[in-house]
Design a protein around this motif. Sequence first.
Motif, mmCIF file in Angstrom:
data_model
loop_
_atom_site.group_PDB
_atom_site.id
_atom_site.type_symbol
_atom_site.label_atom_id
_atom_site.label_comp_id
_atom_site.label_asym_id
_atom_site.label_seq_id
_atom_site.Cartn_x
_atom_site.Cartn_y
_atom_site.Cartn_z
ATOM 1 N N VAL B 22 0.836 -1.202 0.000
ATOM 2 C CA VAL B 22 0.000 0.000 0.000
ATOM 3 C C VAL B 22 0.877 1.261 0.000
ATOM 4 O O VAL B 22 0.623 2.209 -0.742
ATOM 5 N N PHE B 25 2.221 1.649 -3.378
ATOM 6 C CA PHE B 25 1.142 2.104 -4.257
ATOM 7 C C PHE B 25 0.962 3.622 -4.143
ATOM 8 O O PHE B 25 0.891 4.316 -5.154
ATOM 9 N N VAL B 29 1.513 6.216 -7.208
ATOM 10 C CA VAL B 29 0.412 7.072 -7.642
ATOM 11 C C VAL B 29 0.795 8.548 -7.498
ATOM 12 O O VAL B 29 0.549 9.378 -8.368
ATOM 13 N N LEU B 30 1.462 8.841 -6.381
ATOM 14 C CA LEU B 30 1.876 10.217 -6.118
ATOM 15 C C LEU B 30 2.841 10.705 -7.194
ATOM 16 O O LEU B 30 2.725 11.821 -7.693
ATOM 17 N N ALA B 32 3.207 9.394 -10.200
ATOM 18 C CA ALA B 32 2.593 9.350 -11.527
ATOM 19 C C ALA B 32 1.657 10.521 -11.752
ATOM 20 O O ALA B 32 1.315 10.851 -12.876
ATOM 21 N N SER B 33 1.242 11.161 -10.652
ATOM 22 C CA SER B 33 0.247 12.217 -10.820
ATOM 23 C C SER B 33 0.874 13.537 -11.228
ATOM 24 O O SER B 33 0.189 14.525 -11.418
ATOM 25 N N ARG B 271 -7.352 18.068 -4.203
ATOM 26 C CA ARG B 271 -6.100 17.405 -4.533
ATOM 27 C C ARG B 271 -5.022 17.624 -3.485
ATOM 28 O O ARG B 271 -3.853 17.873 -3.798
ATOM 29 N N LEU B 273 -2.850 15.979 -1.694
ATOM 30 C CA LEU B 273 -2.398 14.590 -1.760
ATOM 31 C C LEU B 273 -1.817 14.065 -0.458
ATOM 32 O O LEU B 273 -2.007 12.902 -0.115
ATOM 33 N N VAL B 276 -4.643 12.812 1.674
ATOM 34 C CA VAL B 276 -5.236 11.611 1.093
ATOM 35 C C VAL B 276 -4.378 10.398 1.403
ATOM 36 O O VAL B 276 -4.877 9.341 1.818
#
Lengths: 286, 313
Positions: B22, B25, B29-30, B32-33, B271, B273, B276
């Motif tokens: 996790v 992940f 994701v962080l 890739a954003s 957003r 992040l 989140v």
Amino acid sequence: MKTATVETNRPPPRSVDLPTLLAGGWVLLMLFTALAAPLMAPYEITSIDLRHRLAPPVGFGGTMLHVLGTDDLGRDVASRLFYSIRTSLLVAFGATAISVLVGTGIGFIAAYFRGLVEHALLLMIDVQASLPFLIVALAMLACFGNSLTLFVALMGLYGWERNARLARGLAITASAQGYASATRQLGAHPLRVYLRHILPNSAATLLVGATVTFPEIVLVESGLSFLGLGVQPPMTSLGVMVAAGREYITRASWMLLAPSLVIVITAVAVSVLGDWLRDKLDPTLK
Amino acid sequence: MSAVFRFAGPKVLRAGLSILIVVTFTFVVLRASGDPALQILGPSARAPDLEAFRRHWGLDQPLYVQYVRYVLAALHCDFGNSMLAGKPALQLVFERVPLTLALMLPALALTMLIGIPVGAYAAMHRDTWVDRSVMMLTVFGFTVPSFVLGLLLILIFSVTLGLFPSGGADRPESFVLPVLTLGLGGAAIIARFTRSAMIEVLSQLYIVAASAKGVTWRQVVRHHAFPNAIIPVLTLFGLMLGGQVAGAVLVESVFGWPGIGQLLVVSVANRDLAVVQVILLLVALTMTSANLLMDLLYGVFDPRLRGTNSGSQ
């Protein structure tokens, strides 16, 4: 353990009970609405009628002009409802298709390679189990923004792990059966064995799996749309309508009730129908 | 001792591995954003500034170095600052934890207090009208999404009857509707599950044997049937926690409850992040440990499982 009895004669087909019939009728109605929304809707979903803002439905002081009343901008609730059903079902269909395809693919791969690949799959299922899908979806939407294509793709991740587990189990059972090893010994490529022989034989059960995934995706989609993070205006979905209706809950409860009732009845109907289908197609899944 | 370790060891290892995945992940994701330098300094930033920013935060290092640093920082509970509030993300999240727990714990209690007796009662009156109507009600209970249920409850109890407030967290009555919303769905699932577990147990031979030796029916149910039926229900809790967490996000949003769920939705919309990410990890940690606990408890309740490594099947 009860001993299994071999049935030589199939039992006479039981007549379908009333709840199942009603559920089936409702689901058909929803599918029809989704297909025929442009023909059924009396107004455009964005056409504003400011003179009839927040008009109540027929039977509650409203007129036949707007059968289910209007919203805060005077948009026709019935028309928006039809298009919402269309959007919600479209998203759910696309997402279910992706979920079943991805899940079956991964499940078959795990069944073919076994060993390390299988352990990796089990670990991924663990990870998926440690995070509710709604939370993952929210995080992904935060990072990648939102578009309808992305949204459908994201919803397609829903339930992949269950479909993968199902497909893996089916493939392992099937490979142990005569027909799979027969084709293998005839020299067929594994792809051929899996796609031409095992897949058609597992299709019924996978389809039942899809009927479980489908209504759940409808609910997740409406939940995300309700939070304002799913389907975006000017498009509308059931969740979008519920969110809008919430603002006018004291003055125009029909804005909330119309989409809510559709969600509730559809969810219950699909559940009832799913039970029936499961008994019918695959009694072992019960 | 070694038997316990052999039973618990692999489960603990798997739980740890899930958490690591996790974390990975969220890192992927962080990254890739988008480029954090661009995101924070804005598109109009000058190239030297961007360069300096990247050097300062170690973004010019190779990806694996960044990854190791990220994991180490996470181990030290350093998750960066919320861009919106300017406070550490962790602090922001933990300020909201008590409020969410204040909803979830009573809801879980309600789930058990309604679900288990109702399910057991239905099982013991199988195929009567009570059983049928209870089961029909549970279909509604677990298919109606929590946000719709919450809004319908508001419509009935706040708008029409004026009994409870429709939102906020300031009065004791404010708890009633959100806790009900969150608890009823779970209660329906538990009721169905308890019913089938109970029916299964009641058909076992040891129940027949107990009845045959002259034990009263009440005693049979209390000492033989119920304890055996309750074990599978316990494991269901681990699985249901996920639904409860997801439900809490929606329910908090419906009732304007200032908990973690609302924070998550607001952070996603803006957003933010860092926040989140903290919430994602917190949820994963909670659920993994809950599942682990249930697995281990299962071993305590059912000694037969200790020898076999059933968890990895």
